[in-house]
Each structure stands twice: as C-alpha cells, then as structure tokens.
Design a protein around this motif. Structure first.
Motif, PDB file in Angstrom:
ATOM      1  N   THR A   1      -2.476  -3.021  -2.866  1.00  0.00           N
ATOM      2  CA  THR A   1      -3.851  -3.001  -1.465  1.00  0.00           C
ATOM      3  C   THR A   1      -4.558  -1.400  -1.775  1.00  0.00           C
ATOM      4  O   THR A   1      -5.305  -0.874  -0.716  1.00  0.00           O
ATOM      5  CB  THR A   1      -4.292  -3.795  -0.672  1.00  0.00           C
ATOM      6  N   SER A   2      -3.439  -0.686  -2.264  1.00  0.00           N
ATOM      7  CA  SER A   2      -3.919   1.290  -1.716  1.00  0.00           C
ATOM      8  C   SER A   2      -5.306   1.970  -1.957  1.00  0.00           C
ATOM      9  O   SER A   2      -6.016   2.323  -1.263  1.00  0.00           O
ATOM     10  CB  SER A   2      -3.709   1.983  -2.275  1.00  0.00           C
TER      11      SER A   2
ATOM     12  N   GLY B   1      -5.624   3.264  12.315  1.00  0.00           N
ATOM     13  CA  GLY B   1      -6.982   2.532  13.152  1.00  0.00           C
ATOM     14  C   GLY B   1      -6.403   1.449  14.026  1.00  0.00           C
ATOM     15  O   GLY B   1      -8.088   1.314  14.745  1.00  0.00           O
ATOM     16  N   ARG B   2      -5.171   1.421  13.994  1.00  0.00           N
ATOM     17  CA  ARG B   2      -4.610  -0.156  15.271  1.00  0.00           C
ATOM     18  C   ARG B   2      -4.313   0.537  16.868  1.00  0.00           C
ATOM     19  O   ARG B   2      -5.215   1.330  16.749  1.00  0.00           O
ATOM     20  CB  ARG B   2      -4.166  -0.682  14.901  1.00  0.00           C
TER      21      ARG B   2
ATOM     22  N   VAL C   1      -1.623   5.671   2.690  1.00  0.00           N
ATOM     23  CA  VAL C   1      -2.513   4.709   3.201  1.00  0.00           C
ATOM     24  C   VAL C   1      -2.311   3.453   4.230  1.00  0.00           C
ATOM     25  O   VAL C   1      -2.852   3.492   4.952  1.00  0.00           O
ATOM     26  CB  VAL C   1      -3.208   3.634   1.994  1.00  0.00           C
ATOM     27  N   ARG C   2      -1.037   3.780   4.192  1.00  0.00           N
ATOM     28  CA  ARG C   2      -0.360   2.443   5.654  1.00  0.00           C
ATOM     29  C   ARG C   2      -0.261   3.082   6.197  1.00  0.00           C
ATOM     30  O   ARG C   2      -0.433   2.129   7.690  1.00  0.00           O
ATOM     31  CB  ARG C   2       0.895   2.127   4.629  1.00  0.00           C
TER      32      ARG C   2
ATOM     33  N   GLU D   1      -2.628   5.400   7.595  1.00  0.00           N
ATOM     34  CA  GLU D   1      -4.434   5.579   8.122  1.00  0.00           C
ATOM     35  C   GLU D   1      -4.800   4.146   8.157  1.00  0.00           C
ATOM     36  O   GLU D   1      -5.092   4.251   9.417  1.00  0.00           O
ATOM     37  CB  GLU D   1      -5.338   5.633   6.483  1.00  0.00           C
ATOM     38  N   ARG D   2      -3.988   3.027   8.042  1.00  0.00           N
ATOM     39  CA  ARG D   2      -4.221   1.407   8.139  1.00  0.00           C
ATOM     40  C   ARG D   2      -3.747   1.774   9.769  1.00  0.00           C
ATOM     41  O   ARG D   2      -4.698   1.061  10.518  1.00  0.00           O
ATOM     42  CB  ARG D   2      -3.771   0.841   7.852  1.00  0.00           C
TER      43      ARG D   2
ATOM     44  N   ALA E   1       0.617  -1.468  -0.127  1.00  0.00           N
ATOM     45  CA  ALA E   1      -0.292  -0.188   0.331  1.00  0.00           C
ATOM     46  C   ALA E   1       1.018   1.331  -0.196  1.00  0.00           C
ATOM     47  O   ALA E   1       1.890   1.079   0.653  1.00  0.00           O
ATOM     48  CB  ALA E   1      -0.673  -0.207   1.205  1.00  0.00           C
TER      49      ALA E   1
END
Length: 99
Positions: free
Chosen positions: A77-78, A46-47, A39-40, A42-43, A35
């Motif tokens: 997967t972006s 969220g963790r 995006v990476r 941002e993901r 990604a």
C-alpha cells in the motif's frame, strides 16, 4: 490471530511452535497490507497515539518476515490510496468467488 502469532513470534521465537489453531474458525482468505518503512513511519507520525511496538522497526521487520510465510495475499500500500487498496481486495475476492 495471524498478527498476534507474527508479533509474538518476532518477540520470542519459541512462540512460533505454539500456534496450534485446532478448533478455531479460520477465515477463507486473509490479506497482508504492507508499506515500505518510510511510508510506514510517515503514517505513524500522523497518528495521535503510537505504541512502542509500532515504533520498533526491528520488531516490525521480524513480524513482517513471519507474516510473509503465513500464506496471505500481500498488497503493498506504499504508493496507492486507500480506495484503490479496497478495490484490489474486492477484485481479488470476486476472482476467488468465481473459481
């Protein structure tokens, strides 16, 4: 094993020369899911729990470059949802099986 080699090699280039996998059962096929950095991050935000290694963008980029040399099928997967990533993987495996 591939991610361990990539990350440890990114931390210390001397590790790359030690990747003798003689005697290990190697998978028939491997995928590298990538990604873009935005995006990476941002993901990761969220963790609930993120390690220092995951937050280290420089290390991540080094490890990614090493991963790219390992011969995996790469899927960005972006911009696609997880169900489409799964479909891409399944399609690729079905194509390999029919060869």
């Amino acid at each position: 094993i591939y991610s361990t080699i990539a990350y440890h090699s990114a931390m210390d280039p001397r590790i790359e020369g030690l990747k003798d996998m003689t005697g290990l059962v190697i998978p028939d096929h491997t995928f590298l899911l990538t990604a873009n950095e935005k995006v990476r991050l941002e993901r990761l935000s969220g963790r609930q729990k993120v390690s220092n290694l995951e937050e280290n963008s420089l290390l991540q980029r080094k490890a990614d470059r090493i991963f790219m040399t390992q011969g995996h099928t790469i899927i960005d997967t972006s911009e696609i949802p997880v169900h489409e990533v799964i479909e891409l993987i399944l399609q690729h495996l079905q194509q390999k099986r029919s060869l």
